[in-house]
Design a protein around this motif. Structure first.
Motif, PDB file in Angstrom:
ATOM      1  N   LEU A  53       7.744   7.931 -16.428  1.00  0.00           N
ATOM      2  CA  LEU A  53       8.775   6.729 -16.237  1.00  0.00           C
ATOM      3  C   LEU A  53       9.386   7.279 -14.646  1.00  0.00           C
ATOM      4  N   VAL A  54       8.960   6.220 -13.853  1.00  0.00           N
ATOM      5  CA  VAL A  54      10.013   6.539 -12.603  1.00  0.00           C
ATOM      6  C   VAL A  54      10.633   5.569 -12.199  1.00  0.00           C
ATOM      7  N   ARG A  55      11.764   5.590 -11.741  1.00  0.00           N
ATOM      8  CA  ARG A  55      12.504   4.649 -11.317  1.00  0.00           C
ATOM      9  C   ARG A  55      12.746   4.525  -9.819  1.00  0.00           C
ATOM     10  N   TRP A  56      12.364   3.414  -9.099  1.00  0.00           N
ATOM     11  CA  TRP A  56      12.315   3.067  -7.780  1.00  0.00           C
ATOM     12  C   TRP A  56      13.386   2.071  -7.486  1.00  0.00           C
ATOM     13  N   GLU A  57      13.917   1.952  -6.122  1.00  0.00           N
ATOM     14  CA  GLU A  57      14.762   1.011  -5.853  1.00  0.00           C
ATOM     15  C   GLU A  57      13.830  -0.560  -5.781  1.00  0.00           C
ATOM     16  N   GLN A  58      12.814  -0.351  -5.024  1.00  0.00           N
ATOM     17  CA  GLN A  58      12.243  -1.290  -5.022  1.00  0.00           C
ATOM     18  C   GLN A  58      10.635  -1.239  -5.278  1.00  0.00           C
ATOM     19  N   LEU A  59      10.113  -2.243  -5.544  1.00  0.00           N
ATOM     20  CA  LEU A  59       8.565  -2.050  -5.828  1.00  0.00           C
ATOM     21  C   LEU A  59       7.688  -1.397  -4.714  1.00  0.00           C
ATOM     22  N   THR A  60       8.154  -1.855  -3.552  1.00  0.00           N
ATOM     23  CA  THR A  60       7.175  -1.427  -2.487  1.00  0.00           C
ATOM     24  C   THR A  60       7.446   0.097  -2.129  1.00  0.00           C
ATOM     25  N   ASP A  61       8.761   0.445  -2.784  1.00  0.00           N
ATOM     26  CA  ASP A  61       8.754   2.050  -2.373  1.00  0.00           C
ATOM     27  C   ASP A  61       7.826   2.712  -3.033  1.00  0.00           C
ATOM     28  N   HIS A  62       7.131   2.286  -4.216  1.00  0.00           N
ATOM     29  CA  HIS A  62       6.084   3.144  -5.018  1.00  0.00           C
ATOM     30  C   HIS A  62       4.749   2.549  -4.255  1.00  0.00           C
ATOM     31  N   THR A  63       4.752   1.153  -4.157  1.00  0.00           N
ATOM     32  CA  THR A  63       3.214   0.851  -3.966  1.00  0.00           C
ATOM     33  C   THR A  63       2.737   0.968  -2.546  1.00  0.00           C
ATOM     34  N   GLU A  64       3.961   0.962  -1.662  1.00  0.00           N
ATOM     35  CA  GLU A  64       3.482   1.061  -0.209  1.00  0.00           C
ATOM     36  C   GLU A  64       3.898   2.548   0.281  1.00  0.00           C
ATOM     37  N   GLY A  65       5.248   2.619   0.237  1.00  0.00           N
ATOM     38  CA  GLY A  65       5.933   3.879   0.600  1.00  0.00           C
ATOM     39  C   GLY A  65       5.249   5.191   0.268  1.00  0.00           C
ATOM     40  N   PHE A  66       5.469   5.234  -1.094  1.00  0.00           N
ATOM     41  CA  PHE A  66       4.847   6.500  -1.701  1.00  0.00           C
ATOM     42  C   PHE A  66       3.367   6.817  -1.556  1.00  0.00           C
ATOM     43  N   ARG A  67       2.933   5.615  -2.144  1.00  0.00           N
ATOM     44  CA  ARG A  67       1.028   5.671  -2.445  1.00  0.00           C
ATOM     45  C   ARG A  67       0.428   5.647  -0.824  1.00  0.00           C
ATOM     46  N   GLY A  68       1.412   4.961   0.357  1.00  0.00           N
ATOM     47  CA  GLY A  68       0.577   4.965   1.621  1.00  0.00           C
ATOM     48  C   GLY A  68       1.345   6.287   2.392  1.00  0.00           C
ATOM     49  N   SER A  69       1.969   7.319   1.706  1.00  0.00           N
ATOM     50  CA  SER A  69       2.139   8.364   2.520  1.00  0.00           C
ATOM     51  C   SER A  69       1.316   9.712   2.266  1.00  0.00           C
ATOM     52  N   PRO A  70       1.450  10.482   3.323  1.00  0.00           N
ATOM     53  CA  PRO A  70       0.666  11.749   3.347  1.00  0.00           C
ATOM     54  C   PRO A  70       1.068  12.581   1.974  1.00  0.00           C
ATOM     55  N   GLU A  71       2.248  12.507   1.573  1.00  0.00           N
ATOM     56  CA  GLU A  71       2.665  13.218   0.483  1.00  0.00           C
ATOM     57  C   GLU A  71       2.089  12.614  -0.770  1.00  0.00           C
ATOM     58  N   TYR A  72       1.640  11.471  -0.855  1.00  0.00           N
ATOM     59  CA  TYR A  72       0.874  10.923  -1.968  1.00  0.00           C
ATOM     60  C   TYR A  72      -0.502  11.943  -2.157  1.00  0.00           C
ATOM     61  N   GLN A  73      -0.858  12.010  -1.131  1.00  0.00           N
ATOM     62  CA  GLN A  73      -2.184  12.836  -0.994  1.00  0.00           C
ATOM     63  C   GLN A  73      -2.106  14.215  -1.614  1.00  0.00           C
ATOM     64  N   GLN A  74      -0.884  15.025  -1.450  1.00  0.00           N
ATOM     65  CA  GLN A  74      -0.405  16.194  -2.010  1.00  0.00           C
ATOM     66  C   GLN A  74      -0.424  15.866  -3.577  1.00  0.00           C
ATOM     67  N   TRP A  75       0.298  14.894  -3.950  1.00  0.00           N
ATOM     68  CA  TRP A  75       0.401  14.616  -5.432  1.00  0.00           C
ATOM     69  C   TRP A  75      -1.005  14.280  -6.056  1.00  0.00           C
ATOM     70  N   LYS A  76      -1.832  13.534  -5.403  1.00  0.00           N
ATOM     71  CA  LYS A  76      -3.365  13.386  -5.894  1.00  0.00           C
ATOM     72  C   LYS A  76      -4.041  14.564  -6.239  1.00  0.00           C
ATOM     73  N   ALA A  77      -4.032  15.473  -5.178  1.00  0.00           N
ATOM     74  CA  ALA A  77      -4.515  16.757  -5.234  1.00  0.00           C
ATOM     75  C   ALA A  77      -4.112  17.618  -6.207  1.00  0.00           C
ATOM     76  N   GLN A  78      -2.854  17.547  -6.393  1.00  0.00           N
ATOM     77  CA  GLN A  78      -2.245  18.455  -7.840  1.00  0.00           C
ATOM     78  C   GLN A  78      -2.379  18.068  -9.027  1.00  0.00           C
ATOM     79  N   LEU A  79      -2.828  16.644  -9.049  1.00  0.00           N
ATOM     80  CA  LEU A  79      -2.333  16.304 -10.456  1.00  0.00           C
ATOM     81  C   LEU A  79      -3.568  15.404 -10.934  1.00  0.00           C
ATOM     82  N   HIS A  80      -3.983  14.586  -9.889  1.00  0.00           N
ATOM     83  CA  HIS A  80      -5.051  13.544 -10.551  1.00  0.00           C
ATOM     84  C   HIS A  80      -6.490  14.305 -11.300  1.00  0.00           C
ATOM     85  N   HIS A  81      -6.773  15.568 -11.148  1.00  0.00           N
ATOM     86  CA  HIS A  81      -8.135  16.081 -11.779  1.00  0.00           C
ATOM     87  C   HIS A  81      -7.795  16.536 -13.080  1.00  0.00           C
TER      88      HIS A  81
END
Length: 104
Positions: A53-81
């Motif tokens: 469960l993650v709380r965000w101020e706005q939907l776009t903070d997750h869907t665009e801000g985080f998912r569109g960031s280089p940091e999301y690529q790190q997140w994916k590499a560490q967890l998605h497998h």
């Protein structure tokens, strides 16, 4: 305030490894703009399933801000497998907030 909900089905037998990886990945998401807080819980009946469960101020903070960031690529590499099958993610707004959005 938006609540992101994800059931994370971790490959059985890899729970400890996932938890260690998540601890390392947590600062990646926590440092993003619009992030408020998160909890990660483990299911008692199905110990390979986690509830994120993650709380965000706005939907776009997750869907665009985080998912569109280089940091999301790190997140994916560490967890998605760890996931099988890949989790679905949904977003929720408190009922009072939804009513304000519709009328305001």
């Amino acid at each position: 305030m938006i609540l992101e909900h994800a059931l994370l089905p971790v490959i059985p037998g890899r729970e400890a490894e996932f938890e260690a990886a998540f601890a390392l990945a947590r600062p990646i998401i926590a440092g993003r703009s619009g992030f408020v807080d998160l909890t990660l819980s483990r299911c008692l009946e199905r110990p390979h399933v986690y509830l994120l469960l993650v709380r965000w101020e706005q939907l776009t903070d997750h869907t665009e801000g985080f998912r569109g960031s280089p940091e999301y690529q790190q997140w994916k590499a560490q967890l998605h497998h760890f996931y099988e099958p890949f989790p679905s993610v949904e977003h929720f707004a408190e009922v009072g907030e939804q009513l304000e959005i519709r009328t305001g």
